[in-house]
Design a protein around this motif. Structure first.
Motif, PDB file in Angstrom:
ATOM      1  N   THR A   1       0.660  -1.007   0.056  1.00  0.00           N
ATOM      2  CA  THR A   1      -0.014  -0.077   0.039  1.00  0.00           C
ATOM      3  C   THR A   1       0.839   1.211  -0.260  1.00  0.00           C
ATOM      4  OG1 THR A   1      -1.619  -1.206   1.280  1.00  0.00           O
ATOM      5  CG2 THR A   1      -1.973   1.316   1.107  1.00  0.00           C
ATOM      6  N   PRO A   2       0.802   2.182  -1.220  1.00  0.00           N
ATOM      7  CA  PRO A   2       1.663   3.297  -0.904  1.00  0.00           C
ATOM      8  C   PRO A   2       1.288   4.299  -0.131  1.00  0.00           C
ATOM      9  CG  PRO A   2       0.298   3.449  -2.922  1.00  0.00           C
ATOM     10  CD  PRO A   2       0.002   1.836  -2.162  1.00  0.00           C
ATOM     11  N   GLN A   3       2.345   5.107   0.319  1.00  0.00           N
ATOM     12  CA  GLN A   3       1.869   6.180   1.422  1.00  0.00           C
ATOM     13  C   GLN A   3       0.889   7.267   1.087  1.00  0.00           C
ATOM     14  OE1 GLN A   3       2.490   6.020   4.706  1.00  0.00           O
ATOM     15  NE2 GLN A   3       2.828   3.786   4.384  1.00  0.00           N
ATOM     16  N   ASN A   4       1.402   7.838  -0.295  1.00  0.00           N
ATOM     17  CA  ASN A   4       0.558   9.061  -0.753  1.00  0.00           C
ATOM     18  C   ASN A   4      -0.612   8.898  -1.405  1.00  0.00           C
ATOM     19  OD1 ASN A   4       0.965   9.322  -3.661  1.00  0.00           O
ATOM     20  ND2 ASN A   4       2.968   9.359  -3.251  1.00  0.00           N
ATOM     21  N   ILE A   5      -1.463   9.934  -1.378  1.00  0.00           N
ATOM     22  CA  ILE A   5      -3.023   9.675  -1.467  1.00  0.00           C
ATOM     23  C   ILE A   5      -3.004   9.669  -3.397  1.00  0.00           C
ATOM     24  CG2 ILE A   5      -3.407  12.022  -1.872  1.00  0.00           C
ATOM     25  CD1 ILE A   5      -5.903   9.355  -0.897  1.00  0.00           C
ATOM     26  N   GLU A   6      -2.025  10.129  -3.941  1.00  0.00           N
ATOM     27  CA  GLU A   6      -2.158  10.206  -5.448  1.00  0.00           C
ATOM     28  C   GLU A   6      -1.853   8.761  -5.812  1.00  0.00           C
ATOM     29  OE1 GLU A   6      -1.462  14.450  -4.357  1.00  0.00           O
ATOM     30  OE2 GLU A   6      -0.609  12.489  -3.717  1.00  0.00           O
ATOM     31  N   ASP A   7      -0.970   8.208  -5.380  1.00  0.00           N
ATOM     32  CA  ASP A   7      -0.570   6.673  -5.526  1.00  0.00           C
ATOM     33  C   ASP A   7      -1.561   5.598  -5.146  1.00  0.00           C
ATOM     34  OD1 ASP A   7       1.956   7.603  -6.746  1.00  0.00           O
ATOM     35  OD2 ASP A   7       3.260   7.005  -4.989  1.00  0.00           O
ATOM     36  N   GLN A   8      -2.152   6.073  -3.950  1.00  0.00           N
ATOM     37  CA  GLN A   8      -3.296   5.063  -3.667  1.00  0.00           C
ATOM     38  C   GLN A   8      -4.437   5.235  -4.700  1.00  0.00           C
ATOM     39  OE1 GLN A   8      -4.702   4.867   0.362  1.00  0.00           O
ATOM     40  NE2 GLN A   8      -2.567   4.628   1.236  1.00  0.00           N
ATOM     41  N   THR A   9      -5.091   6.368  -4.817  1.00  0.00           N
ATOM     42  CA  THR A   9      -5.798   6.754  -5.951  1.00  0.00           C
ATOM     43  C   THR A   9      -5.573   5.849  -7.263  1.00  0.00           C
ATOM     44  OG1 THR A   9      -6.276   8.550  -4.712  1.00  0.00           O
ATOM     45  CG2 THR A   9      -7.412   8.284  -6.888  1.00  0.00           C
ATOM     46  N   GLU A  10      -4.314   5.876  -7.622  1.00  0.00           N
ATOM     47  CA  GLU A  10      -4.121   5.358  -8.670  1.00  0.00           C
ATOM     48  C   GLU A  10      -4.111   3.823  -9.044  1.00  0.00           C
ATOM     49  OE1 GLU A  10      -0.153   5.717 -11.179  1.00  0.00           O
ATOM     50  OE2 GLU A  10      -0.654   7.914 -10.723  1.00  0.00           O
ATOM     51  N   PHE A  11      -3.846   3.249  -7.874  1.00  0.00           N
ATOM     52  CA  PHE A  11      -3.904   1.849  -7.586  1.00  0.00           C
ATOM     53  C   PHE A  11      -5.588   1.695  -7.588  1.00  0.00           C
ATOM     54  CE2 PHE A  11       0.093  -0.205  -5.208  1.00  0.00           C
ATOM     55  CZ  PHE A  11       0.629   0.299  -6.085  1.00  0.00           C
ATOM     56  N   VAL A  12      -6.232   2.266  -6.900  1.00  0.00           N
ATOM     57  CA  VAL A  12      -7.659   1.968  -7.046  1.00  0.00           C
ATOM     58  C   VAL A  12      -8.151   2.138  -8.290  1.00  0.00           C
ATOM     59  CG1 VAL A  12      -9.953   2.928  -6.022  1.00  0.00           C
ATOM     60  CG2 VAL A  12      -8.297   2.681  -4.689  1.00  0.00           C
ATOM     61  N   LEU A  13      -7.801   3.109  -9.032  1.00  0.00           N
ATOM     62  CA  LEU A  13      -8.604   3.305 -10.207  1.00  0.00           C
ATOM     63  C   LEU A  13      -8.030   2.470 -11.490  1.00  0.00           C
ATOM     64  CD1 LEU A  13      -8.258   7.212 -10.717  1.00  0.00           C
ATOM     65  CD2 LEU A  13     -10.388   5.741 -10.035  1.00  0.00           C
ATOM     66  N   GLU A  14      -6.768   1.738 -11.149  1.00  0.00           N
ATOM     67  CA  GLU A  14      -6.388   0.779 -12.131  1.00  0.00           C
ATOM     68  C   GLU A  14      -7.090  -0.489 -11.792  1.00  0.00           C
ATOM     69  OE1 GLU A  14      -2.348   0.030 -11.105  1.00  0.00           O
ATOM     70  OE2 GLU A  14      -1.607   1.916 -11.670  1.00  0.00           O
ATOM     71  N   LYS A  15      -7.597  -0.764 -10.508  1.00  0.00           N
ATOM     72  CA  LYS A  15      -8.408  -1.866 -10.177  1.00  0.00           C
ATOM     73  C   LYS A  15      -9.792  -1.878 -10.931  1.00  0.00           C
ATOM     74  CE  LYS A  15      -6.352  -3.395  -5.905  1.00  0.00           C
ATOM     75  NZ  LYS A  15      -6.721  -3.548  -4.516  1.00  0.00           N
ATOM     76  N   ILE A  16     -10.216  -0.538 -10.965  1.00  0.00           N
ATOM     77  CA  ILE A  16     -11.479  -0.282 -11.507  1.00  0.00           C
ATOM     78  C   ILE A  16     -11.376  -0.424 -13.075  1.00  0.00           C
ATOM     79  CG2 ILE A  16     -13.338   1.451 -12.040  1.00  0.00           C
ATOM     80  CD1 ILE A  16     -12.895   2.455  -9.083  1.00  0.00           C
ATOM     81  N   THR A  17     -10.415   0.034 -13.521  1.00  0.00           N
ATOM     82  CA  THR A  17     -10.052  -0.158 -15.174  1.00  0.00           C
ATOM     83  C   THR A  17      -9.993  -1.722 -15.386  1.00  0.00           C
ATOM     84  OG1 THR A  17      -8.978   1.804 -15.175  1.00  0.00           O
ATOM     85  CG2 THR A  17      -8.424   0.258 -17.105  1.00  0.00           C
TER      86      THR A  17
END
Length: 111
Positions: A28-44
């Motif tokens: 789990t990355p620390q910063n919110i931008e990287d966390q959001t990217e992980f989430v959006l990759e999963k949605i994609t």
């Protein structure tokens, strides 16, 4: 009949994407931008598994654990949705299932 700017008419079939979390391979990355990217990759990935794209998203719900994360989440979401602009709800919550998680997003796609 008045159609509001942030409304979408759903198709006959829908795909419900459960809340996606910001971890990958037990990281789990620390910063919110990287966390959001992980989430959006999963949605994609979920969309692509059903031959859908972000254009099919009609509704997303974003959960963040601190209002200070809003600008980071918004910047990543703007890149992700582009011109499609699904309806959205943002909720600030006390916590998510893992204390390291700062964001979780679920969605509904229509086709």
């Amino acid at each position: 009949m008045q159609i509001y700017q942030n409304t979408k008419i759903a198709g006959n079939q829908t795909l419900y994407i459960s809340g996606q979390t910001p971890n990958k391979d037990e990281y789990t990355p620390q910063n919110i931008e990287d966390q959001t990217e992980f989430v959006l990759e999963k949605i994609t990935t979920a969309l692509h598994e059903h031959n859908l794209t972000v254009e099919n998203l009609v509704k997303i719900t974003i959960y963040i654990t601190d209002v200070s994360y809003l600008s980071g989440v918004r910047s990543k979401l703007a890149e992700f949705v582009g011109e499609s602009k699904p309806t959205s709800t943002l909720v600030v919550v006390a916590g998510l299932i893992d204390p390291a998680f700062k964001v979780e997003i679920d969605g509904i796609a229509a086709f």
